[in-house]
Design a protein around this motif. Sequence first.
Motif, PDB file in Angstrom:
ATOM      1  N   LYS A 177      13.662 -31.553  15.558  1.00 46.07           N
ATOM      2  CA  LYS A 177      13.579 -33.009  15.657  1.00 46.07           C
ATOM      3  C   LYS A 177      12.709 -33.489  16.828  1.00 46.07           C
ATOM      4  O   LYS A 177      11.699 -34.152  16.638  1.00 46.07           O
ATOM      5  CB  LYS A 177      14.992 -33.602  15.801  1.00 46.07           C
ATOM      6  CG  LYS A 177      15.908 -33.308  14.629  1.00 46.07           C
ATOM      7  CD  LYS A 177      17.304 -33.887  14.875  1.00 46.07           C
ATOM      8  CE  LYS A 177      18.260 -33.503  13.763  1.00 46.07           C
ATOM      9  NZ  LYS A 177      19.630 -34.014  14.040  1.00 46.07           N
ATOM     10  N   LEU A 178      13.117 -33.146  18.027  1.00 43.15           N
ATOM     11  CA  LEU A 178      12.491 -33.747  19.210  1.00 43.15           C
ATOM     12  C   LEU A 178      11.028 -33.370  19.378  1.00 43.15           C
ATOM     13  O   LEU A 178      10.243 -34.162  19.909  1.00 43.15           O
ATOM     14  CB  LEU A 178      13.279 -33.369  20.468  1.00 43.15           C
ATOM     15  CG  LEU A 178      14.775 -33.720  20.452  1.00 43.15           C
ATOM     16  CD1 LEU A 178      15.416 -33.363  21.783  1.00 43.15           C
ATOM     17  CD2 LEU A 178      14.994 -35.181  20.110  1.00 43.15           C
ATOM     18  N   SER A 179      10.644 -32.182  18.925  1.00 49.35           N
ATOM     19  CA  SER A 179       9.248 -31.762  19.065  1.00 49.35           C
ATOM     20  C   SER A 179       8.299 -32.611  18.231  1.00 49.35           C
ATOM     21  O   SER A 179       7.083 -32.611  18.468  1.00 49.35           O
ATOM     22  CB  SER A 179       9.099 -30.293  18.664  1.00 49.35           C
ATOM     23  OG  SER A 179       9.448 -30.113  17.290  1.00 49.35           O
ATOM     24  N   LYS A 180       8.819 -33.357  17.271  1.00 49.84           N
ATOM     25  CA  LYS A 180       7.989 -34.179  16.384  1.00 49.84           C
ATOM     26  C   LYS A 180       7.855 -35.622  16.863  1.00 49.84           C
ATOM     27  O   LYS A 180       7.049 -36.392  16.325  1.00 49.84           O
ATOM     28  CB  LYS A 180       8.576 -34.155  14.972  1.00 49.84           C
ATOM     29  CG  LYS A 180       8.687 -32.755  14.370  1.00 49.84           C
ATOM     30  CD  LYS A 180       9.392 -32.804  13.024  1.00 49.84           C
ATOM     31  CE  LYS A 180       9.413 -31.432  12.361  1.00 49.84           C
ATOM     32  NZ  LYS A 180      10.195 -30.451  13.108  1.00 49.84           N
ATOM     33  N   ILE A 181       8.630 -36.005  17.854  1.00 55.81           N
ATOM     34  CA  ILE A 181       8.699 -37.417  18.237  1.00 55.81           C
ATOM     35  C   ILE A 181       7.386 -37.939  18.797  1.00 55.81           C
ATOM     36  O   ILE A 181       6.975 -39.065  18.498  1.00 55.81           O
ATOM     37  CB  ILE A 181       9.858 -37.639  19.234  1.00 55.81           C
ATOM     38  CG1 ILE A 181      11.194 -37.559  18.494  1.00 55.81           C
ATOM     39  CG2 ILE A 181       9.723 -38.989  19.948  1.00 55.81           C
ATOM     40  CD1 ILE A 181      12.404 -37.726  19.376  1.00 55.81           C
ATOM     41  N   LYS A 182       6.715 -37.155  19.612  1.00 55.41           N
ATOM     42  CA  LYS A 182       5.508 -37.658  20.290  1.00 55.41           C
ATOM     43  C   LYS A 182       4.457 -38.144  19.303  1.00 55.41           C
ATOM     44  O   LYS A 182       3.648 -39.024  19.631  1.00 55.41           O
ATOM     45  CB  LYS A 182       4.925 -36.598  21.214  1.00 55.41           C
ATOM     46  CG  LYS A 182       4.290 -35.413  20.527  1.00 55.41           C
ATOM     47  CD  LYS A 182       3.707 -34.440  21.536  1.00 55.41           C
ATOM     48  CE  LYS A 182       3.106 -33.222  20.850  1.00 55.41           C
ATOM     49  NZ  LYS A 182       1.953 -33.573  19.988  1.00 55.41           N
ATOM     50  N   ASP A 183       4.440 -37.598  18.109  1.00 60.64           N
ATOM     51  CA  ASP A 183       3.443 -37.985  17.113  1.00 60.64           C
ATOM     52  C   ASP A 183       3.872 -39.200  16.294  1.00 60.64           C
ATOM     53  O   ASP A 183       3.104 -39.665  15.450  1.00 60.64           O
ATOM     54  CB  ASP A 183       3.168 -36.808  16.170  1.00 60.64           C
ATOM     55  CG  ASP A 183       2.578 -35.609  16.898  1.00 60.64           C
ATOM     56  OD1 ASP A 183       1.748 -35.834  17.797  1.00 60.64           O
ATOM     57  OD2 ASP A 183       2.954 -34.471  16.575  1.00 60.64           O
ATOM     58  N   ARG A 184       5.070 -39.694  16.552  1.00 64.12           N
ATOM     59  CA  ARG A 184       5.580 -40.829  15.771  1.00 64.12           C
ATOM     60  C   ARG A 184       5.572 -42.140  16.558  1.00 64.12           C
ATOM     61  O   ARG A 184       5.853 -43.184  15.993  1.00 64.12           O
ATOM     62  CB  ARG A 184       7.012 -40.547  15.307  1.00 64.12           C
ATOM     63  CG  ARG A 184       7.173 -39.352  14.384  1.00 64.12           C
ATOM     64  CD  ARG A 184       8.626 -39.182  14.000  1.00 64.12           C
ATOM     65  NE  ARG A 184       9.122 -40.331  13.268  1.00 64.12           N
ATOM     66  CZ  ARG A 184      10.401 -40.713  13.240  1.00 64.12           C
ATOM     67  NH1 ARG A 184      11.304 -40.027  13.924  1.00 64.12           N
ATOM     68  NH2 ARG A 184      10.777 -41.765  12.540  1.00 64.12           N
TER      69      ARG A 184
END
Length: 216
Positions: A177-184
């Motif tokens: 989950k958290l590793s994908k946040i920066k791109d959102r």
Amino acid sequence: MRLDQATWERLRERARKLYEANGTSHRLDHVERVLRLAERLAREEGADPEVVRVAALLHDIGRGEEARTRGRICHAEYGAELARRILEEEGLPRDFIERVVRAIRRHRFRRGEPPETLEEKVLFDADKLDSLGAVGIGRAFLFAGEVGARLHNPEVDLEKTEPYSAEDTAWREFKLKLSKIKDRLLTRSGRRLAEERHRFMEEFFERLNREVRGEC
């Protein structure tokens, strides 16, 4: 518009009581961090500071109901309508209330309407930023403790693990989950902060993996 201090304090006290029903990773301390981030992003991006401030204060007041119903009720949707009632009772202008309500309803964006206005995007980014960096790591371990997860599980196939289980570790939370946040994230200021916080998390979990292997 600008809220007077007495109204702000009443809102904060009402919010505090509602947040007492939330798990420890979503109580008032989380809200206060999101509030500080939202105020910063609002300044940098030129968003309406008062809409952002009130929306940030109230954005998670529906969490207790979502937990009570085991996710059947969406905290963003429920919290938005609860916020509407609270703000109407305070006699605030209808247009202001609608802007705050829409920001709360759209801050989750896991389902339903995506953030559209600048204020909605600022709240979305501020909330997600509190899941990253040193604070994000702390919250991930705190949540893992709440559900009884073990410390670390780099040896398992995380895609085959279940949430709210012994394998729902901070490592799982980061990788899935958290590793994908920066791109959102949706604002320039939010993306800049997210990049630095993301790098810190990568470095932390790389170190944790080495320690678990006995390499350092």
